[in-house]
Write a protein that holds these residues in place. Structure first.
Motif, PDB file in Angstrom:
ATOM      1  N   ALA A  26      12.236  -1.141  10.419  1.00 34.62           N
ATOM      2  CA  ALA A  26      12.312   0.367   9.837  1.00 34.62           C
ATOM      3  C   ALA A  26      11.021   0.052   8.855  1.00 34.62           C
ATOM      4  O   ALA A  26      11.222   0.402   7.691  1.00 34.62           O
ATOM      5  N   CYS A  27       9.802   0.277   9.449  1.00 33.71           N
ATOM      6  CA  CYS A  27       8.470   0.025   8.869  1.00 33.71           C
ATOM      7  C   CYS A  27       8.611   0.751   7.414  1.00 33.71           C
ATOM      8  O   CYS A  27       8.280   2.184   7.459  1.00 33.71           O
ATOM      9  N   ASP A  28       8.243  -0.011   6.333  1.00 33.65           N
ATOM     10  CA  ASP A  28       8.049   0.433   5.109  1.00 33.65           C
ATOM     11  C   ASP A  28       6.643  -0.130   4.249  1.00 33.65           C
ATOM     12  O   ASP A  28       7.005  -0.264   3.038  1.00 33.65           O
ATOM     13  N   LEU A  29       6.096  -0.949   5.058  1.00 36.58           N
ATOM     14  CA  LEU A  29       5.068  -1.861   4.487  1.00 36.58           C
ATOM     15  C   LEU A  29       4.114  -1.029   3.514  1.00 36.58           C
ATOM     16  O   LEU A  29       3.441  -1.606   2.708  1.00 36.58           O
ATOM     17  N   CYS A  30       3.829   0.092   4.037  1.00 35.49           N
ATOM     18  CA  CYS A  30       2.798   0.952   3.173  1.00 35.49           C
ATOM     19  C   CYS A  30       3.677   2.041   2.484  1.00 35.49           C
ATOM     20  O   CYS A  30       4.791   2.497   2.817  1.00 35.49           O
ATOM     21  N   PRO A  31       3.077   2.929   1.473  1.00 38.26           N
ATOM     22  CA  PRO A  31       3.696   3.879   0.984  1.00 38.26           C
ATOM     23  C   PRO A  31       3.962   5.216   1.835  1.00 38.26           C
ATOM     24  O   PRO A  31       5.057   5.963   1.401  1.00 38.26           O
ATOM     25  N   ARG A  32       3.616   5.097   3.078  1.00 37.83           N
ATOM     26  CA  ARG A  32       4.089   6.183   3.912  1.00 37.83           C
ATOM     27  C   ARG A  32       5.619   5.864   4.462  1.00 37.83           C
ATOM     28  O   ARG A  32       6.016   7.056   4.552  1.00 37.83           O
ATOM     29  N   MET A  39       8.945  -3.466  15.669  1.00 40.53           N
ATOM     30  CA  MET A  39       9.286  -4.877  16.269  1.00 40.53           C
ATOM     31  C   MET A  39       9.613  -4.303  17.859  1.00 40.53           C
ATOM     32  O   MET A  39       9.503  -5.002  18.970  1.00 40.53           O
ATOM     33  N   ASN A  40       9.945  -3.088  18.128  1.00 42.43           N
ATOM     34  CA  ASN A  40       9.947  -2.305  19.525  1.00 42.43           C
ATOM     35  C   ASN A  40       8.937  -1.716  19.857  1.00 42.43           C
ATOM     36  O   ASN A  40       8.786  -0.835  20.840  1.00 42.43           O
ATOM     37  N   ASN A  41       7.611  -2.008  19.199  1.00 42.24           N
ATOM     38  CA  ASN A  41       6.272  -1.558  19.534  1.00 42.24           C
ATOM     39  C   ASN A  41       6.273   0.113  19.341  1.00 42.24           C
ATOM     40  O   ASN A  41       5.481   0.498  19.995  1.00 42.24           O
ATOM     41  N   GLU A  42       7.181   0.495  18.417  1.00 43.15           N
ATOM     42  CA  GLU A  42       6.944   1.920  18.185  1.00 43.15           C
ATOM     43  C   GLU A  42       5.769   2.117  17.494  1.00 43.15           C
ATOM     44  O   GLU A  42       5.413   1.300  16.403  1.00 43.15           O
ATOM     45  N   GLU A  43       5.217   3.374  17.031  1.00 48.43           N
ATOM     46  CA  GLU A  43       3.945   3.443  16.558  1.00 48.43           C
ATOM     47  C   GLU A  43       4.115   4.825  15.315  1.00 48.43           C
ATOM     48  O   GLU A  43       4.643   5.732  15.632  1.00 48.43           O
ATOM     49  N   LYS A  47      -0.508   4.037  13.906  1.00 50.47           N
ATOM     50  CA  LYS A  47      -0.780   3.864  15.146  1.00 50.47           C
ATOM     51  C   LYS A  47      -0.860   2.377  15.738  1.00 50.47           C
ATOM     52  O   LYS A  47      -1.463   1.887  16.585  1.00 50.47           O
ATOM     53  N   THR A  48      -0.203   1.437  15.203  1.00 51.24           N
ATOM     54  CA  THR A  48       0.282   0.033  15.479  1.00 51.24           C
ATOM     55  C   THR A  48       1.452  -0.463  15.660  1.00 51.24           C
ATOM     56  O   THR A  48       2.331  -0.142  14.630  1.00 51.24           O
ATOM     57  N   GLY A  49       1.814  -1.053  16.830  1.00 52.86           N
ATOM     58  CA  GLY A  49       2.951  -1.339  16.967  1.00 52.86           C
ATOM     59  C   GLY A  49       3.425  -2.860  16.514  1.00 52.86           C
ATOM     60  O   GLY A  49       3.107  -3.280  15.314  1.00 52.86           O
ATOM     61  N   ARG A  50       3.866  -3.688  17.512  1.00 50.89           N
ATOM     62  CA  ARG A  50       4.364  -5.134  17.090  1.00 50.89           C
ATOM     63  C   ARG A  50       2.981  -6.028  16.826  1.00 50.89           C
ATOM     64  O   ARG A  50       2.922  -6.550  15.756  1.00 50.89           O
ATOM     65  N   LEU A  51       1.875  -5.801  17.497  1.00 51.89           N
ATOM     66  CA  LEU A  51       0.743  -6.735  17.483  1.00 51.89           C
ATOM     67  C   LEU A  51      -0.460  -5.999  16.483  1.00 51.89           C
ATOM     68  O   LEU A  51      -0.596  -4.793  16.650  1.00 51.89           O
ATOM     69  N   ALA A  52      -1.281  -6.550  15.976  1.00 54.54           N
ATOM     70  CA  ALA A  52      -2.575  -6.209  15.183  1.00 54.54           C
ATOM     71  C   ALA A  52      -3.501  -5.936  16.366  1.00 54.54           C
ATOM     72  O   ALA A  52      -3.763  -6.686  17.340  1.00 54.54           O
ATOM     73  N   LYS A  53      -4.512  -4.985  16.061  1.00 58.39           N
ATOM     74  CA  LYS A  53      -5.642  -4.747  16.967  1.00 58.39           C
ATOM     75  C   LYS A  53      -6.661  -5.336  16.069  1.00 58.39           C
ATOM     76  O   LYS A  53      -6.868  -4.979  14.871  1.00 58.39           O
TER      77      LYS A  53
END
Length: 298
Positions: A26-32, A39-43, A47-53
């Motif tokens: 439940a991504c909260d890694l940044c202030p947004r 982990m389910n590749n949601e963006e 605009k970034t899912g499970r893996l980095a570009k």
């Protein structure tokens, strides 16, 4: 008893890795704090899912001389961003997402190759939204012999909780303080609370790594701070300088940058359609010097 610093750091990073992976659910890694399940590749916004570009990984000789040294800064440019700066010179990477998806092993191998090619450091550009993937790759890279300083090269819009979790991972934090005005930050970068968030983040960075330490002309640890002066908006830099001088240190290393050029959507904004005037830049430099800041000023 002799403590193996490398092993101690590696063990700490392994623990941090697990905590960061949990936060992707439940991504909260940044202030947004988009709250989506990466982990389910949601963006979310980034605009970034499970893996980095990654867009590129190379020896960069155009960074601050203290980062470049003789071998160059081993720079890894990540695709996408948690900001939406209308004037971004790297908008193809940050906004359009140019790059290739990479695994943790591939990212670790990039770090090792850069080190083998003489990099003075590994310089992670726009790491905020892919910090989990970076830490996962570091777990692998340390086992392969990674030993150069690590640089967190960001736009200043950072989660305080995430930074506290990262304590001990990075040797050098290099934030770009973009604005001292939240209205401007909303219009030009799409965030409503930039000034408060960036100040808290940079104070935490300084707590972790302190002032910039340079050995034989090369940065080894600490907090170099950047600020890109914008045409017609340069007086906002004064408040940033006051913050650095009063809340961080008169000895802080500050790179006040004059290389603004109109890019991306800059032409939609009257004040951003031109380059920075020399007198605007000199006024900011003079103000910084008058406040007692000297390190890093041109």
């Amino acid at each position: 008893m002799r403590i193996d610093i490398k092993t101690s750091r590696q063990e700490k990073i392994e623990k941090i890795r697990s905590a960061l992976i949990e936060r992707l659910e439940a991504c909260d890694l940044c202030p947004r704090a988009c709250g989506i399940n990466r982990m389910n590749n949601e963006e979310g916004f980034c605009k970034t899912g499970r893996l980095a570009k990654v867009n590129s990984a190379f020896l960069h000789f155009g960074e601050e001389r203290e980062l470049v040294g003789s071998g160059g800064s081993g720079t890894i440019f990540f695709s996408n961003c948690n900001l939406n700066c209308v004037y971004c010179q790297n908008y193809g990477i940050s906004q359009l997402g140019s790059g290739e998806t990479v695994s943790s092993d591939e990212l670790a191998d990039m770090m090792i190759r850069l080190q083998q090619n003489g990099a003075e450091n590994i310089n992670f550009v726009t790491p905020t939204h892919v910090i989990t993937q970076i830490v996962e790759a570091l777990c692998i890279a340390y086992k392969k012999g990674l030993c150069v300083p690590l640089v967190y090269n960001c736009g200043g819009y950072e989660s305080l909780d995430t930074l506290k979790l990262l304590d001990g991972v990075f040797d050098i934090y290099m934030p770009d303080i973009k604005y001292s005005n939240d209205k401007l930050a909303r219009i030009l970068s799409g965030v409503y609370d930039y000034w408060e968030i960036s100040r808290s983040a940079i104070l935490e960075m300084h707590r972790q790594v302190g002032g910039l330490i340079i050995n034989s002309g090369v940065a080894k640890k600490g907090l170099p701070i950047r600020h890109l002066v914008l045409p017609g908006l340069y007086k906002g830099a004064f408040k940033i300088i006051d913050f650095i001088r009063n809340d961080i240190s008169a000895d802080a290393y500050v790179n006040i940058m004059d290389q603004y050029r109109p890019h991306y959507r800059a032409y939609e904004f009257n004040q951003l359609r031109r380059v920075l005037a020399e007198n605007e830049y000199r006024e900011v430099i003079d103000y910084a010097r008058a406040k007692g800041l000297y390190r890093g000023l041109s």
